[in-house]
Design an enzyme around this catalytic site. Structure first.
Site, PDB file in Angstrom:
ATOM      1  N   ARG A  48       0.574  -1.175  -0.241  1.00  0.00           N
ATOM      2  CA  ARG A  48       0.061  -0.015  -0.080  1.00  0.00           C
ATOM      3  C   ARG A  48       0.875   1.275   0.084  1.00  0.00           C
ATOM      4  NH1 ARG A  48      -4.180  -1.102   4.835  1.00  0.00           N
ATOM      5  NH2 ARG A  48      -2.155  -1.201   5.965  1.00  0.00           N
ATOM      6  N   ASP A  71      -1.734   1.556  -5.193  1.00  0.00           N
ATOM      7  CA  ASP A  71      -2.969   1.706  -4.595  1.00  0.00           C
ATOM      8  C   ASP A  71      -4.105   0.964  -5.580  1.00  0.00           C
ATOM      9  OD1 ASP A  71      -5.572   2.018  -3.425  1.00  0.00           O
ATOM     10  OD2 ASP A  71      -5.441   4.603  -3.685  1.00  0.00           O
ATOM     11  N   GLY A  94      -4.877 -12.798  -2.303  1.00  0.00           N
ATOM     12  CA  GLY A  94      -5.397 -13.436  -1.241  1.00  0.00           C
ATOM     13  C   GLY A  94      -6.915 -12.553  -0.641  1.00  0.00           C
ATOM     14  N   ARG A  96     -11.001 -11.879  -0.904  1.00  0.00           N
ATOM     15  CA  ARG A  96     -12.299 -12.562  -1.011  1.00  0.00           C
ATOM     16  C   ARG A  96     -12.897 -12.620  -2.169  1.00  0.00           C
ATOM     17  NH1 ARG A  96     -16.055 -10.580   4.270  1.00  0.00           N
ATOM     18  NH2 ARG A  96     -14.737 -10.432   5.651  1.00  0.00           N
ATOM     19  N   ARG A 102     -13.733  -6.729  -8.932  1.00  0.00           N
ATOM     20  CA  ARG A 102     -14.271  -5.319  -8.750  1.00  0.00           C
ATOM     21  C   ARG A 102     -12.841  -4.529  -8.959  1.00  0.00           C
ATOM     22  NH1 ARG A 102     -17.126  -7.911  -4.672  1.00  0.00           N
ATOM     23  NH2 ARG A 102     -15.721  -7.075  -2.899  1.00  0.00           N
ATOM     24  N   HIS A 137     -10.644 -17.523   9.965  1.00  0.00           N
ATOM     25  CA  HIS A 137      -9.132 -17.366  10.192  1.00  0.00           C
ATOM     26  C   HIS A 137      -9.005 -18.713  10.255  1.00  0.00           C
ATOM     27  CE1 HIS A 137      -8.210 -13.135  10.291  1.00  0.00           C
ATOM     28  NE2 HIS A 137      -9.451 -13.018  11.174  1.00  0.00           N
ATOM     29  N   ASP A 138      -7.570 -19.053  10.253  1.00  0.00           N
ATOM     30  CA  ASP A 138      -7.083 -20.719  10.309  1.00  0.00           C
ATOM     31  C   ASP A 138      -8.093 -21.570  11.170  1.00  0.00           C
ATOM     32  OD1 ASP A 138      -4.137 -22.251  10.142  1.00  0.00           O
ATOM     33  OD2 ASP A 138      -5.463 -22.842  12.004  1.00  0.00           O
ATOM     34  N   ILE A 139      -8.255 -21.084  12.626  1.00  0.00           N
ATOM     35  CA  ILE A 139      -8.868 -22.137  13.315  1.00  0.00           C
ATOM     36  C   ILE A 139     -10.295 -22.389  12.892  1.00  0.00           C
ATOM     37  CG2 ILE A 139     -10.059 -20.318  14.748  1.00  0.00           C
ATOM     38  CD1 ILE A 139      -9.345 -22.041  17.050  1.00  0.00           C
ATOM     39  N   ASP A 166      -3.568 -21.980   7.610  1.00  0.00           N
ATOM     40  CA  ASP A 166      -2.895 -20.839   7.109  1.00  0.00           C
ATOM     41  C   ASP A 166      -1.720 -21.360   6.126  1.00  0.00           C
ATOM     42  OD1 ASP A 166      -4.619 -19.038   7.701  1.00  0.00           O
ATOM     43  OD2 ASP A 166      -3.430 -18.105   9.232  1.00  0.00           O
TER      44      ASP A 166
END
Length: 388
Positions: A48, A71, A94, A96, A102, A137-139, A166
């Site tokens: 970024r 950006d 990575g 969604r 988009r 997340h991983d869990i 992960d």
């Protein structure tokens, strides 16, 4: 494609000549980028612009990269990504599902400009399915595949760091997937999308366990099986100094070595390794014995005995173990701390020495110049906030 190698790097490594564009991300996608970069790929990471000039936030995961600040939400960034992707072999992201589209940098757009491109997508739940748009997340990912249920004590699962979802089921799967697709692309000239989901990957890691279940050799209950802490000779035991040793007895020979080293040959509880009825007595006796000496005492006692007994080392101790030191399993990074060395090892194309994780945006001008942007164009992009 032939690409310039990273300045100052050894050109060895089986992925030398492969260029990877990494569209930001945290955790598993950067781990995939690290693995590819460790093996010689030229990995360009998009960071970024507001972080330009800052120390790298991930000094190990981001090693071996060039850093470009861009950006991706700015409409003028799309052309830059297209230019870079046209000269790349692999793109990894990575986001969604749907986010890259988009932003104008989805696989359909990029493959139209570079038909041989491999486009790797790292998500938790995959590109489709009822949970595809849900955070996690991983869990969460390992919870829904049964992996979390299988790990821990009888009364509760134990969080296995973020190794299963992960890293093993995510980043490693992504790296394997894009390299496999790259082999296909070089043979056929056709690229493709690699849908790497951490839920899928963690499920795949359970292949052996599912095989045991098919054979009736696995109980779907924690601490009920040989390798889940259910038996006394495969697990950890506390020592006199509150440290631990790990017993990995997987065959009769190592079991015999354990019994002999501990002087338990005449104990009827240890007569049959696989006598489940004797396991409680075995565990009680082993707990008592190992509590009588320190971890390092036991390590010395079992050295060279073939009993598969090892000291449980801390993260700071592990790099100093003679075997790890001899193998070079760990290295000292440019940040001054310990980090894992590149893996696996190759006899003909050894991995290059990893470059340190760069200052964020350190290669913005270099990368843009290689993509055909002159200094004036780069200055305009910076003035407009497209790059940092």
């Amino acid at each position: 494609m032939n690409h310039p190698t990273r300045t100052g790097l050894d050109t060895n490594g089986p992925l030398t000549g492969v260029r990877v564009l990494e569209l930001g991300g945290i955790g598993p996608a950067p781990y995939a980028g690290m693995l590819l970069g460790d093996l010689g790929a030229d990995v360009i990471r998009v960071d970024r612009p507001q972080e330009a000039g800052q120390d790298n936030p991930a000094p190990v995961l981001h090693r071996g990269r060039r850093s470009l600040t861009l950006d991706l939400k700015h409409p003028d960034s799309t052309g830059i990504v297209l230019a870079l992707a046209t000269e790349a072999d692999v793109v990894i992201e990575g986001f969604r599902p749907g986010v890259a589209e988009r932003l104008g940098v989805g696989p359909e757009t990029l493959l139209a400009h570079n038909p041989a491109l491999v486009y790797g997508r790292m998500t938790g739940w995959g590109q489709d399915g009822p949970l595809a748009q849900e955070p996690g997340h991983d869990i969460n990912f390992i919870a829904l595949t049964g992996a979390l249920h299988a790990i821990g004590r009888t009364d509760t699962p134990i969080v296995p760091l973020n190794l299963l979802g992960d890293m093993g089921g995510g980043g490693l799967l992504m790296a394997f997937g894009v390299v496999s697709a790259l082999v296909s692309a070089r043979a056929t000239g056709r690229g493709q999308v690699v849908d790497a989901a951490m839920s899928d990957g963690s499920a795949s890691l359970l292949a052996m366990v599912h095989g045991f279940m098919v054979q009736g050799r696995w109980r779907d209950e924690r601490e009920s099986n040989t390798i889940d802490g259910g038996c006394p000779w495969y697990g950890v035991h506390r020592c006199a100094d509150d440290r631990h040793v790990a017993l990995g007895i997987g065959d009769r020979r190592s079991y015999a070595a354990l019994v002999e080293t501990l002087g338990l040959g005449g104990d009827p509880a240890f007569a049959d390794q696989y006598d489940r009825a004797a396991w409680p007595a075995m565990r009680e006796r082993l707990t008592e014995i190992f509590a009588g000496r320190t971890r390092d005492d036991w390590a010395r006692a079992f050295e060279g005995q073939g009993a598969c007994v090892s000291p449980v080392l801390s993260l700071t101790e592990a790099p100093h173990h003679p075997h790890n030191a001899a193998r070079g399993t760990f290295r000292t990074g440019a940040h001054g701390g310990v980090e894992p060395a590149p893996v696996p090892r190759f006899t003909g194309t050894p991995a290059p020495e990893p470059e340190p994780a760069p200052v964020v945006g350190a290669h913005t001008d270099e990368v843009l110049a290689q993509a055909g942007y002159d200094p004036e164009a780069i200055a305009r992009l910076r003035d407009q906030g497209v790059v940092g």
